[in-house]
Design a protein around this motif. Structure first.
Motif, PDB file in Angstrom:
ATOM      1  N   PHE A  43       0.814  -1.212   0.000  1.00  0.00           N
ATOM      2  CA  PHE A  43       0.000   0.000   0.000  1.00  0.00           C
ATOM      3  C   PHE A  43       0.856   1.275   0.000  1.00  0.00           C
ATOM      4  CE2 PHE A  43      -4.619  -0.218   1.794  1.00  0.00           C
ATOM      5  CZ  PHE A  43      -4.987  -1.076   0.778  1.00  0.00           C
ATOM      6  N   LYS A  75     -13.982  12.095   2.629  1.00  0.00           N
ATOM      7  CA  LYS A  75     -12.723  11.546   3.144  1.00  0.00           C
ATOM      8  C   LYS A  75     -12.270  10.410   2.233  1.00  0.00           C
ATOM      9  CE  LYS A  75     -11.067   9.553   7.403  1.00  0.00           C
ATOM     10  NZ  LYS A  75     -11.462   9.146   8.730  1.00  0.00           N
ATOM     11  N   GLY A 133      -9.767  -2.553   8.517  1.00  0.00           N
ATOM     12  CA  GLY A 133      -8.501  -1.825   8.432  1.00  0.00           C
ATOM     13  C   GLY A 133      -8.421  -0.631   9.363  1.00  0.00           C
TER      14      GLY A 133
HETATM   15  N1  CAO Z   1      -5.142  -0.107   6.925  1.00  0.00           N
HETATM   16  C1  CAO Z   1      -4.801   0.939   7.685  1.00  0.00           C
HETATM   17  N2  CAO Z   1      -5.638   1.970   7.914  1.00  0.00           N
HETATM   18  C2  CAO Z   1      -6.854   1.937   7.342  1.00  0.00           C
HETATM   19  C3  CAO Z   1      -7.274   0.877   6.532  1.00  0.00           C
HETATM   20  C4  CAO Z   1      -6.344  -0.179   6.324  1.00  0.00           C
HETATM   21  N3  CAO Z   1      -6.658  -1.243   5.573  1.00  0.00           N
HETATM   22  N4  CAO Z   1      -8.524   1.103   6.124  1.00  0.00           N
HETATM   23  C5  CAO Z   1      -8.896   2.260   6.665  1.00  0.00           C
HETATM   24  N5  CAO Z   1      -7.891   2.779   7.391  1.00  0.00           N
HETATM   25  C6  CAO Z   1      -7.874   4.032   8.122  1.00  0.00           C
HETATM   26  C7  CAO Z   1      -8.514   5.124   7.322  1.00  0.00           C
HETATM   27  O1  CAO Z   1      -7.611   5.663   6.396  1.00  0.00           O
HETATM   28  C8  CAO Z   1      -8.876   6.082   8.423  1.00  0.00           C
HETATM   29  O2  CAO Z   1      -7.711   6.714   8.885  1.00  0.00           O
HETATM   30  P1  CAO Z   1      -7.456   8.297   8.740  1.00  0.00           P
HETATM   31  O3  CAO Z   1      -8.578   8.909   9.470  1.00  0.00           O
HETATM   32  O4  CAO Z   1      -6.136   8.493   9.360  1.00  0.00           O
HETATM   33  O5  CAO Z   1      -7.481   8.556   7.275  1.00  0.00           O
HETATM   34  C9  CAO Z   1      -9.323   5.160   9.536  1.00  0.00           C
HETATM   35  O6  CAO Z   1      -8.711   3.905   9.249  1.00  0.00           O
HETATM   36  C10 CAO Z   1     -10.807   4.960   9.679  1.00  0.00           C
HETATM   37  O7  CAO Z   1     -11.370   4.613   8.445  1.00  0.00           O
HETATM   38  P2  CAO Z   1     -12.953   4.450   8.351  1.00  0.00           P
HETATM   39  O8  CAO Z   1     -13.369   3.209   9.026  1.00  0.00           O
HETATM   40  O9  CAO Z   1     -13.608   5.695   8.770  1.00  0.00           O
HETATM   41  O10 CAO Z   1     -13.242   4.372   6.775  1.00  0.00           O
HETATM   42  P3  CAO Z   1     -13.131   3.171   5.753  1.00  0.00           P
HETATM   43  O11 CAO Z   1     -13.487   3.782   4.454  1.00  0.00           O
HETATM   44  O12 CAO Z   1     -11.891   2.442   5.828  1.00  0.00           O
HETATM   45  O13 CAO Z   1     -14.287   2.159   6.194  1.00  0.00           O
HETATM   46  C11 CAO Z   1     -16.408   1.321   6.742  1.00  0.00           C
HETATM   47  C12 CAO Z   1     -15.628   2.453   6.113  1.00  0.00           C
HETATM   48  C13 CAO Z   1     -17.880   1.657   6.642  1.00  0.00           C
HETATM   49  C14 CAO Z   1     -16.130   0.040   6.007  1.00  0.00           C
HETATM   50  C15 CAO Z   1     -15.974   1.171   8.203  1.00  0.00           C
HETATM   51  O14 CAO Z   1     -16.237   2.332   8.898  1.00  0.00           O
HETATM   52  C16 CAO Z   1     -16.576   0.013   8.956  1.00  0.00           C
HETATM   53  O15 CAO Z   1     -17.721   0.045   9.415  1.00  0.00           O
HETATM   54  N6  CAO Z   1     -15.778  -1.050   9.157  1.00  0.00           N
HETATM   55  C17 CAO Z   1     -16.185  -2.229   9.907  1.00  0.00           C
HETATM   56  C18 CAO Z   1     -16.788  -3.268   9.018  1.00  0.00           C
HETATM   57  C19 CAO Z   1     -17.129  -4.471   9.812  1.00  0.00           C
HETATM   58  O16 CAO Z   1     -17.660  -4.441  10.911  1.00  0.00           O
HETATM   59  N7  CAO Z   1     -16.851  -5.623   9.294  1.00  0.00           N
HETATM   60  C20 CAO Z   1     -17.027  -6.820  10.037  1.00  0.00           C
HETATM   61  C21 CAO Z   1     -17.714  -7.788   9.180  1.00  0.00           C
HETATM   62  S1  CAO Z   1     -17.464  -9.408   9.679  1.00  0.00           S
HETATM   63  O17 CAO Z   1     -18.393  -9.549  10.983  1.00  0.00           O
END
Ligand code: CAO
Length: 404
Positions: A210, A230, A328
């Protein structure tokens, strides 16, 4: 006092939670339901005086959305809502799948004979006669429902052929509290179990470089602030998955085992798992292959916001070809997601971390993001899964490739 389309009540169905808008402007004179009530199609919600016509009372009962949401739950037998143990929910699913030893069965000799002939366990049949007496129709209905479950596209009925998990009396070990599961929790549990039992899962792991993607993404920060969007890694992952689904269309299918057919989808709609206080929701972004990164970022942000505010419409959670579940932003190095069937694959994303990578002469610090691709091994073979994750690594390792 409400205006037309003012939200009146939030209804939670198996699939979604949404608000029912007022069909009229007017004054609510009586609320007929309480928070947490279980409703069926046709139940009255409230009474209102419509417009200026104070004498003209009208029920707000026939909202089409309410019907859609609740029709699946229609049951002629209502049980007392609020009982905390087995059978607290009303509806068809109340039929116990595990025999209730010792429970008294009320049925006449003719009905018992019919049950014996059909091999139906009367302990599992709900009686609709007086004092819950089991009648012939109940036995026939039960057998029909069981056949539909086992013949319906190979779906596994909860517990069919699989011994249930017996719960001990936990209170003998310490204090406990019992809470009714929400409909969404029940639906999620059923979907997970259905997928887990029906789908032979395999998970393929890959670390994606990445480093360059992250540098580019960070450079977009100011522009993102201007656009109020964002830019996280998610839009890049969405775009790369759309490319991979196009290049390897065996991942964009559904299996129709009943008709022995493969349904090949000519569109690329991708679901994103969103963690909300109410549970896991998977809104779907349509035509990901045709959208740019900003558009995808804005849409993901909007859908995740709607999911958290319980504002998603059922249609916004349908039609997915593939799902992405990103942990992530939270952490972890790998996991094994469960395929969101009838889709045949799901990509799990873990937290990217700096790792030393050997370039042939020296170790270089690189930002590696672990991917975990779970797939339905009936639809996809292992070599294709390795091709899929390798392609994702190439595309995200050098995002210029997304343009090719
Ligand atoms: N590695 C490192 N950092 C990461 C990342 C990764 N793979 N993916 C996201 N991040 C960072 C983002 O860049 C952000 O950091 P900054 O604020 O410094 O830019 C921070 O993590 C938070 O990201 P986010 O969660 O707000 O946004 P996203 O677009 O990555 O994800 C969403 C959106 C809706 C997928 C997420 O909020 C979410 O709900 N995740 C959980 C999903 C889940 O529960 N899955 C479980 C299913 S199995 O039971």
């Amino acid at each position: 006092e409400v205006e037309v389309d003012d939200p009146l009540v939030t209804v939670e169905s198996d699939k979604a939670t949404f608000e029912i808008p007022s069909p009229h402007a007017g004054k609510i004179t009586k609320v007929l339901v309480s928070e947490g009530d279980k409703l069926s199609e046709g139940n009255d919600l409230l009474e209102m005086q419509v417009g200026n016509d104070a004498g003209d009372e009208e029920d707000d009962t026939d909202d089409a959305e309410a019907k859609d949401a609740e029709s699946a739950d229609e049951s002629p037998r209502k049980q007392s809502a609020g009982a905390s143990d087995k059978g607290s929910a009303s509806g068809k699913d109340d039929v116990p799948d595990v025999p209730q030893p010792g429970a008294k069965v009320h049925a006449g000799p003719a009905v018992r004979k019919l049950a014996r002939e059909l091999g139906a366990d009367l302990n599992r049949v709900k009686g609709s006669g007086p004092k819950s007496r089991i009648i012939k129709d109940d036995v026939e209905g039960y057998v029909k429902a069981q056949l539909q479950k086992t013949q319906g596209g190979g779906a596994v009925a909860g517990g069919s052929g699989i011994p249930g998990i017996k719960l001990p009396d936990f209170s003998q070990f310490g204090d406990i509290q019992r809470d009714a599961m929400t409909r969404m929790q029940v639906a999620t549990a059923n979907n997970m179990q259905r997928s887990w039992l029906n789908v032979p899962h395999v998970t393929q792991h890959e670390d994606v470089d990445f480093t360059d993607l992250e540098a580019f993404r960070k450079g977009l920060k100011a522009e993102g602030e201007k656009r109020a969007v964002k830019m996280t890694p998610l839009p890049f992952i969405l775009k790369a998955c759309a490319h991979a689904l196009t290049a390897l269309p065996q991942f964009n299918v559904a299996l129709d085992m009943e008709r022995k057919e493969i349904v090949r989808k000519q569109y690329i709609h991708i679901g994103i798992a969103v963690d909300t206080p109410a549970g896991l929701m998977v809104p779907v972004i349509r035509d990901v292959d045709k959208k740019g990164l900003w558009e995808l970022a804005a849409e993901a942000q909007e859908l995740a916001g709607k999911a958290r505010d319980k504002k998603l419409k059922p249609s916004e959670m349908q039609g997915g070809c593939f799902s992405i579940t990103s942990l992530g932003g939270i952490g972890g190095t790998a996991f094994t997601p469960i395929v969101n069937s009838p889709e045949v694959a799901i990509l799990g994303v873990s937290k990217a971390a700096m790792k030393p990578v050997w370039d042939g002469e020296a170790f270089q610090p690189r930002l590696l993001c672990p991917l975990s691709l779970s797939y339905d091994h009936r639809a996809v073979n292992g070599a294709d899964a390795a091709r899929f994750t390798t392609l994702l690594a190439e595309l995200m390792g050098d995002i210029r490739r997304l343009l090719l």
